[in-house]
Design a protein around this motif. Structure first.
Motif, PDB file in Angstrom:
ATOM      1  N   MET A   1       0.858  -1.187   0.000  1.00  0.00           N
ATOM      2  CA  MET A   1       0.000   0.000   0.000  1.00  0.00           C
ATOM      3  C   MET A   1       0.898   1.243   0.000  1.00  0.00           C
ATOM      4  SD  MET A   1      -2.828   1.167   2.863  1.00  0.00           S
ATOM      5  CE  MET A   1      -3.727  -0.366   2.745  1.00  0.00           C
ATOM      6  N   ASP A   2       0.862   1.998  -1.105  1.00  0.00           N
ATOM      7  CA  ASP A   2       1.720   3.182  -1.178  1.00  0.00           C
ATOM      8  C   ASP A   2       1.108   4.352  -0.409  1.00  0.00           C
ATOM      9  OD1 ASP A   2      -0.180   4.440  -2.853  1.00  0.00           O
ATOM     10  OD2 ASP A   2       0.897   3.906  -4.673  1.00  0.00           O
ATOM     11  N   GLY A   3       1.880   5.420  -0.290  1.00  0.00           N
ATOM     12  CA  GLY A   3       1.438   6.583   0.463  1.00  0.00           C
ATOM     13  C   GLY A   3       0.205   7.260  -0.106  1.00  0.00           C
ATOM     14  N   TYR A   4       0.036   7.198  -1.424  1.00  0.00           N
ATOM     15  CA  TYR A   4      -1.168   7.774  -2.029  1.00  0.00           C
ATOM     16  C   TYR A   4      -2.415   7.085  -1.482  1.00  0.00           C
ATOM     17  CZ  TYR A   4       2.052   9.602  -5.629  1.00  0.00           C
ATOM     18  OH  TYR A   4       3.067  10.222  -6.305  1.00  0.00           O
TER      19      TYR A   4
ATOM     20  N   ARG B   1      -8.081  10.177   4.636  1.00  0.00           N
ATOM     21  CA  ARG B   1      -9.029  11.262   4.382  1.00  0.00           C
ATOM     22  C   ARG B   1     -10.473  10.771   4.427  1.00  0.00           C
ATOM     23  NH1 ARG B   1      -6.585  14.642   6.492  1.00  0.00           N
ATOM     24  NH2 ARG B   1      -4.901  15.742   5.475  1.00  0.00           N
ATOM     25  N   ARG B   2     -10.692   9.483   4.232  1.00  0.00           N
ATOM     26  CA  ARG B   2     -12.047   8.911   4.316  1.00  0.00           C
ATOM     27  C   ARG B   2     -12.455   8.611   5.750  1.00  0.00           C
ATOM     28  NH1 ARG B   2     -10.941   4.740  -0.511  1.00  0.00           N
ATOM     29  NH2 ARG B   2     -11.280   6.162  -2.246  1.00  0.00           N
ATOM     30  N   ASN B   3     -11.503   8.664   6.689  1.00  0.00           N
ATOM     31  CA  ASN B   3     -11.772   8.319   8.080  1.00  0.00           C
ATOM     32  C   ASN B   3     -12.091   9.596   8.864  1.00  0.00           C
ATOM     33  OD1 ASN B   3     -11.633   7.647  10.804  1.00  0.00           O
ATOM     34  ND2 ASN B   3      -9.987   6.176  10.509  1.00  0.00           N
TER      35      ASN B   3
ATOM     36  N   CYS C   1      -4.692  13.425  -3.660  1.00  0.00           N
ATOM     37  CA  CYS C   1      -4.973  12.385  -2.659  1.00  0.00           C
ATOM     38  C   CYS C   1      -5.225  12.949  -1.264  1.00  0.00           C
ATOM     39  CB  CYS C   1      -3.826  11.381  -2.612  1.00  0.00           C
ATOM     40  SG  CYS C   1      -3.741  10.335  -4.077  1.00  0.00           S
ATOM     41  N   GLY C   2      -5.187  14.269  -1.123  1.00  0.00           N
ATOM     42  CA  GLY C   2      -5.530  14.868   0.158  1.00  0.00           C
ATOM     43  C   GLY C   2      -4.377  15.240   1.058  1.00  0.00           C
TER      44      GLY C   2
END
Length: 126
Positions: A64-67, A74-76, A102-103
């Motif tokens: 899982m990359d940083g993006y 950001r969805r949490n 990506c926020g």
């Protein structure tokens, strides 16, 4: 280096454990509370428990990359107030554009200078 005026909760995420520990130590020396994660899944789990004010997040991590990590953070709703700072070797225009999309709140290119790290740790999410 003196103590920070405001203690922040700082999460450092990097698959390079030495790099993550170094940034974490710098933040600890400034009086901040620090947590370190070495992969995306660990970062998400740690962030949900630790509730950081600031996240220094590497982009180029296996799995899982940083993006993807930033997008999920950001969805949490628990992490809405966290300032997410890309701390990466990738400084090209395409990477910078994707970071913004990506926020992330800021983008630092490794090796980041100490003042930049400390300024980002002291900043709040706009």
């Amino acid at each position: 280096m003196g103590q920070s005026l405001c203690v922040r909760r700082v999460l450092v995420v990097d698959d390079n454990a030495d790099a993550a520990e170094l940034v974490g130590e710098v933040m600890s020396m400034q009086g901040h509370l620090v947590a370190v994660a070495n992969c995306g899944k660990e970062a998400l789990a740690t962030a949900t428990e630790f509730l950081p004010d600031v996240v220094f997040l590497d982009i180029g991590m296996p799995g899982m990359d940083g993006y993807e990590v930033a997008t999920q953070m950001r969805r949490n709703p628990l992490l809405n107030a966290a300032r997410i700072v890309a701390l990466t070797a990738w400084g090209d225009l395409a990477s910078r554009a994707r970071v913004a999309a990506c926020g992330f709140d800021a983008h630092l290119v490794k090796p980041a200078n100490l003042d930049s790290l400390l300024n980002e740790a002291a900043s709040s999410r706009a």
